[in-house]
Design an enzyme around this catalytic site. Structure first.
Site, PDB file in Angstrom:
ATOM      1  N   GLY A 119       0.497  -0.793   0.319  1.00 22.84           N
ATOM      2  CA  GLY A 119      -0.005   0.298  -0.058  1.00 22.84           C
ATOM      3  C   GLY A 119       0.933   0.900   0.134  1.00 22.84           C
ATOM      4  N   GLY A 120       1.713   0.929  -0.883  1.00 24.06           N
ATOM      5  CA  GLY A 120       3.081   2.648  -0.847  1.00 24.06           C
ATOM      6  C   GLY A 120       3.016   3.872  -1.642  1.00 24.06           C
ATOM      7  CB  SER A 121       0.332   4.263  -4.930  1.00 20.38           C
ATOM      8  OG  SER A 121      -0.631   3.709  -4.258  1.00 20.38           O
TER       9      SER A 121
ATOM     10  CB  SER B  80      -7.168   1.284  12.977  1.00 23.62           C
ATOM     11  OG  SER B  80      -8.269   2.315  13.616  1.00 23.62           O
TER      12      SER B  80
ATOM     13  CE1 TYR C 105      -9.296   0.168   8.216  1.00 25.53           C
ATOM     14  CE2 TYR C 105     -10.061   1.138  10.244  1.00 25.53           C
ATOM     15  CZ  TYR C 105      -9.346   1.306   9.802  1.00 25.53           C
ATOM     16  OH  TYR C 105      -8.185   1.825   9.457  1.00 25.53           O
TER      17      TYR C 105
ATOM     18  CB  ALA D 137     -13.853  -8.073  12.604  1.00 24.38           C
TER      19      ALA D 137
END
Length: 251
Positions: free
Chosen positions: A12-14, A143, A156, A158
């Site tokens: 998820g690096g963009s 989170s 989310y 969970a």
């Protein structure tokens, strides 16, 4: 530079937090491969930005992180290229909010597969190699919603709670081989993912935060780089909350 010569993989690096993490590692000397799902334009912009600063040590790789075969193939190719992976940052994540009573199965599975299963797939793919070299740093993105969820976040919350449990258990299994495993639990951060909430209630959210501001992607990136550094060599199995004091409950 703290990461001179280190090989780093970031999912998820963009965009958002992931982009800030990629840029931080590259600017501190690491060679970085980052994963994106579908936004090739954003991925290319990360590379262009860093290339403009003189860095040629970053590559982008399209991968559906929820698909085990794609994850395994990517990690295998990177280990073949680099001969090792020193740091893994699992940052990829999505939201598909909705009340549990009306949530369809796809919304549940998409979030669990992307936010939790992908962490398991990437961790498992790098584990043997990190154990054999007796060194590794894994940083997972959780989170504050794992412990303080809002309504409509059952999938989310969970998924992020699962990330915390996975992180702690992995830390107990891999510590004796020199591999640390930690997680970060961000609060409200200024990213695309939180845009809708911020547009609806940003001023009210800030009133609940002792520091009276939203977090920046760089706030999370700084923590990720610390946990991956030699300065955190005696830190493992921890969940580092970065929320400006939101979850203190005293406001």
């Amino acid at each position: 530079m703290r990461f001179e010569g280190k090989k780093v993989l970031v999912t998820g690096g963009s965009r958002g937090i992931g982009r800030a993490i990629v840029e931080g590692f590259v600017r501190e000397g690491a060679e970085v491969a980052f994963v994106y799902h579908s936004n090739q334009t954003a991925a290319e912009d990360v590379i262009a930005t860093l290339s403009g600063e003189g860095f040629q040590t970053v590559t982008a790789h399209q991968c559906d992180v929820s698909q085990k075969d794609q994850v395994d193939a990517l990690v295998e190719s990177l280990i073949e290229k680099w001969d090792r992976i020193d740091v893994l940052v699992n940052n990829a994540g999505i939201v598909k909010d909705g009340l549990m009573a009306t949530m369809d199965g796809d919304a549940w599975l998409d979030v669990i597969n992307t936010n939790l299963n992908s962490v398991f797939y990437f961790c498992r793919a790098v584990t043997r190699q990190m154990m054999s070299q007796r060194y590794g740093r894994v940083v997972n993105m959780s989170s504050v919603a794992a412990e303080f969820p809002n309504q409509g976040q059952v999938n989310y919350a969970a998924s992020k709670g699962g990330v915390q449990g996975l992180t702690r258990c992995m830390a107990t299994e891999l510590g004796k081989r020199g591999v640390t495993v930690n997680a970060i639990a961000p609060g409200f951060i200024e990213t695309d993912m939180t845009e809708a909430v911020r547009n609806a209630a940003e001023s009210e959210i800030k009133k609940m935060i002792p520091l009276r501001r939203l977090g920046r992607a760089e706030d999370i990136a700084n923590a990720a780089l610390f946990l991956a550094s030699d300065g955190a060599s005696y830190v493992t199995g921890q969940i580092l909350t970065i929320d400006g004091g939101l979850t203190l409950g005293g406001i």
